[in-house]
Design a protein around this motif. Structure first.
Motif, short mmCIF file in Angstrom:
data_model
loop_
_atom_site.label_atom_id
_atom_site.label_comp_id
_atom_site.label_asym_id
_atom_site.label_seq_id
_atom_site.Cartn_x
_atom_site.Cartn_y
_atom_site.Cartn_z
N PRO A 119 0.97 -1.25 -0.01
CA PRO A 119 0.04 -0.13 0.12
C PRO A 119 0.83 1.23 -0.13
N VAL A 120 0.50 2.29 -0.74
CA VAL A 120 1.05 3.63 -0.76
C VAL A 120 0.19 4.72 -0.30
N ARG A 121 0.78 5.47 0.69
CA ARG A 121 -0.09 6.52 0.91
C ARG A 121 0.02 7.63 0.10
N LYS A 122 -1.39 7.91 -0.10
CA LYS A 122 -1.54 9.24 -0.96
C LYS A 122 -0.80 10.65 -0.82
N SER A 123 -0.19 11.27 -2.16
CA SER A 123 0.24 12.44 -1.93
C SER A 123 -0.32 13.46 -0.92
N GLY A 124 0.63 14.24 -0.18
CA GLY A 124 0.15 15.14 0.88
C GLY A 124 -0.38 14.72 2.18
N THR A 125 -0.41 13.40 2.53
CA THR A 125 -1.01 12.98 3.61
C THR A 125 -0.01 12.76 4.67
N ASP A 126 1.35 13.02 4.52
CA ASP A 126 2.36 12.74 5.22
C ASP A 126 2.75 14.22 5.89
N VAL A 127 2.79 15.26 4.98
CA VAL A 127 3.18 16.66 5.34
C VAL A 127 2.43 17.62 4.39
N LYS A 128 1.94 18.70 4.85
CA LYS A 128 1.55 19.65 4.12
C LYS A 128 2.21 20.06 2.72
N SER A 187 -2.99 7.19 -11.59
CA SER A 187 -3.15 5.90 -11.82
C SER A 187 -2.35 5.16 -10.69
N ALA A 188 -1.27 5.48 -10.41
CA ALA A 188 -0.47 4.92 -9.46
C ALA A 188 -0.97 4.67 -8.15
N GLU A 189 -1.39 6.01 -7.57
CA GLU A 189 -2.09 6.15 -6.40
C GLU A 189 -3.41 5.36 -6.24
N GLU A 190 -4.23 5.10 -7.43
CA GLU A 190 -5.31 4.48 -7.23
C GLU A 190 -4.93 2.75 -7.15
N GLN A 191 -3.90 2.50 -8.04
CA GLN A 191 -3.55 1.04 -7.97
C GLN A 191 -3.03 0.50 -6.77
N PHE A 192 -2.25 1.43 -5.98
CA PHE A 192 -1.61 1.05 -4.85
C PHE A 192 -2.13 1.78 -3.48
N SER A 193 -3.44 2.28 -3.64
CA SER A 193 -3.86 2.93 -2.68
C SER A 193 -4.25 2.05 -1.36
N PHE A 194 -4.68 2.51 -0.35
CA PHE A 194 -5.36 1.89 0.92
C PHE A 194 -6.47 1.15 0.62
N GLY A 215 11.90 -6.33 -4.35
CA GLY A 215 10.53 -7.01 -4.39
C GLY A 215 9.39 -6.23 -4.94
N PHE A 216 9.32 -4.75 -4.29
CA PHE A 216 8.49 -4.02 -4.71
C PHE A 216 9.22 -2.77 -5.25
N GLY A 217 9.64 -2.02 -4.54
CA GLY A 217 10.25 -0.64 -4.91
C GLY A 217 9.59 0.48 -4.51
N TYR A 218 9.35 0.81 -3.38
CA TYR A 218 8.57 2.26 -3.02
C TYR A 218 8.96 3.47 -4.05
N LEU A 219 10.44 3.47 -3.98
CA LEU A 219 10.65 4.84 -4.65
C LEU A 219 10.43 4.96 -6.05
N PHE A 220 9.85 3.83 -6.71
CA PHE A 220 9.36 4.10 -8.11
C PHE A 220 7.99 4.80 -7.95
N ILE A 221 7.15 4.34 -6.99
CA ILE A 221 6.13 5.13 -6.86
C ILE A 221 6.18 6.60 -6.40
N GLU A 222 7.22 6.80 -5.40
CA GLU A 222 7.57 7.98 -5.04
C GLU A 222 7.81 8.99 -5.98
N SER A 223 8.60 8.34 -7.22
CA SER A 223 9.07 9.46 -8.10
C SER A 223 8.04 10.03 -8.70
N LEU A 224 6.84 9.35 -8.77
CA LEU A 224 5.53 9.86 -9.41
C LEU A 224 4.73 10.85 -8.46
#
Length: 532
Positions: free
Chosen positions: A196-205, A470-477, A329-338
């Motif tokens: 799962p990937v947290r959506k943009s902007g939910t960690d910091v303003k 698309s990425a945030e939807e595919q890997f959303s909570f 295995g997964f690679g969070y940084l690929f999604i973080e780049s988006l």
């Protein structure tokens, strides 16, 4: 128990900072928010260290959901290499059965880190057919982890890949799901469960970050972390410095990019290694920074407050996400780049096959090799090193696997150059030193000119907004929780199965070993023990 799961017990050897612990924390938050009937989650760790911190971070995140987060520490399920004596299987089973009545979610149960724990779980599967388990696999011991594989297979008496009405498997990428299906496990019991990937902007303003100010603060705050030029481009590699991340290769790319563009470049790597073997590699990378072989900053991820910079702002104000990892295995940084709006330059990996549609050609580039010129003597010495390594693996590899690897070894350097990833760590360090030679760096630039031209075109580009969505939807909570519900529902069809049908030994471990018997999984990089 039916399909209504109200309590989940999550087991792992430890909850120290790292990839699996992050997945556990994010998974717990996703389920607490999107599985309404869930009442409690229990985290069971083999060590006290960081267990309370992980639990508290989850509690903070899920406040108001009504889900309780509990913890338990069972030293007998930790890494056996850190124990004075191996625990008994019967003792572990007694401890585990205290969590009966909940759904068991076990991460990397079979990695060879604690064979007695694995054996206890396998026995409970057979003895307690109503205890439902999910095996969440992030890594395989069959993937060239031969020491772990031997420890596992000499420490257990049952097939490590059981099948039955009370067990399911969660895989974090499509490649691994297919490998287990090919090994003999029923596809009905295998589930792709993307991290799962947290959506943009939910960690910091989200704010307009002061890029120039951040660069100046980085320079002022971390004079001990490397040679940083605030006028240069920031190439961001947010990883722990472990061997499979192949950080020295990112350092070589950074040097080549700087020379090809005639512009200063900084490679920013965030975290050191943790385990004893990885600390040795991590220390070598750190020394390369101190010696000026790699420009940029190393190991500043946990010290960012010293520069008054948060992690997301550091990501968003970088110029490129770079990844030279040889295994993921997964690679969070690929999604973080988006999410951070960064162009991506990364080594091509088969585990990305299921997400390659998320990246466009304008803002991303996946390379297959970093070509390095080698003399005839160097090429033969490299082949000899791999022959020697392979000769020590006869007891672990089937004959057809060894024959395939022999062919791959003899193809190394046939055209006068080799992929940098094939080199051992001392030789990679030597390559970094040789880049100070005008003649050598020109050879490297010529060999990689096409890749460098495409890479240079990435700067200033941003991923298309629809790719981010698309990425945030595919890997959303929500998506994660939906798939977890599918897993829970899958047990219904086995509700009335006879206990005698539990855990047939149908999976073939040899097929897995053969599937991973590729030179890219047997790199000299993995043998590094700190000696130059």
């Amino acid at each position: 128990m039916g399909t209504r799961v109200t309590g989940i017990t999550i087991f792992h050897y430890h909850l120290l900072p790292g990839g699996v612990s992050s997945v556990i924390a994010l998974s717990a938050e996703a389920m607490a928010r999107h599985i309404p009937e869930l009442e409690y989650i229990t985290l069971v760790s083999g060590t006290t260290e960081n267990t309370g911190e992980v639990a508290e971070s989850i509690r903070t995140r899920i406040a108001g959901t009504g889900v309780t987060v509990k913890t338990a520490v069972l030293p007998d399920i930790g890494y056996v290499t850190g124990m004075a004596s191996s625990p008994s299987v019967s003792s572990i089973k007694t401890h585990l059965r205290k969590f009966a009545g909940s759904f068991w979610w076990i991460h990397n149960y079979h990695l060879g880190k604690n064979p007695q724990f694995t054996q206890a779980i396998l026995e409970i599967l057979q003895e307690d057919p109503h205890q439902r388990l999910l095996f969440h696999i992030h890594d395989f011991p069959e993937c060239a982890r031969f020491e772990n594989l031997q420890r596992l297979n000499t420490g257990i008496s049952l097939n490590p890949y059981p099948q039955g009405p009370n067990v399911r498997y969660a895989l974090i990428n499509e490649r691994d799901r297919q490998l287990l299906a090919q090994s003999g496990i029923s596809p009905d019991d295998l589930f792709l469960l993307n991290n799962p990937v947290r959506k943009s902007g939910t960690d910091v303003k989200e704010t307009h970050a002061d890029t120039e100010g951040i660069k100046k603060r980085l320079q002022a705050a971390f004079p001990d972390a490397g040679n940083y030029d605030p006028r240069g481009l920031n190439l961001f590699y947010p990883v722990r410095t472990i061997r499979r991340k192949n950080v020295l290769e990112a350092g070589v790319w950074t040097r080549l990019i700087a020379r090809s563009r005639n512009e200063a470049c900084n490679l920013i790597v965030t975290l050191p290694g943790v385990s004893s073997s990885e600390r040795r590699y991590s220390g070598t990378v750190e020394k390369a920074y101190r010696d000026g072989l790699i420009p940029g900053l190393w190991g500043i991820g946990r010290r960012l407050e010293e520069a008054q910079v948060n992690f997301a702002d550091l990501g968003r104000t970088s110029d490129l996400m770079i990844a030279s990892s040889v295994q993921e295995g997964f690679g969070y940084l690929f999604i973080e780049s988006l999410q951070w709006g960064l162009p991506l330059f990364a080594r091509e990996l088969d585990v990305l096959d299921g997400m390659d549609g998320l990246f466009d050609a304008v803002s991303s580039r996946f390379y297959r090799s970093l070509r390095i010129p080698l003399s005839p003597g160097q090429r033969e010495e490299l082949r000899r090193s791999y022959r020697n390594k392979l000769s020590g693996l006869d007891e672990h590899l089937p004959l057809k696997s060894r024959e395939r690897l022999h062919r791959q070894i003899e193809e190394i350097g046939l055209h006068g150059h080799a992929d940098l990833a094939l080199l051992g760590v001392p030789d990679q360090i030597e390559i970094l030193r040789n880049l100070d030679s005008p003649g050598f760096i020109k050879e490297c630039l010529d060999l990689n000119r096409d890749e460098l031209e495409k890479l240079s075109g990435l700067f200033g580009q941003k991923p298309a907004p629809e790719k981010v969505s698309s990425a945030e939807e595919q890997f959303s909570f929500e998506s994660f929780a939906h798939q977890v519900r599918n897993i829970f529902d899958s047990y219904e069809r086995s509700e009335t199965a006879s206990p005698r049908t539990v855990a047939p030994e149908a999976a073939s471990q040899e097929r897995l070993i053969d599937a991973f018997a590729e030179l890219r999984f047997l790199l000299l990089l993995y043998d590094y023990n700190g000696n130059s």
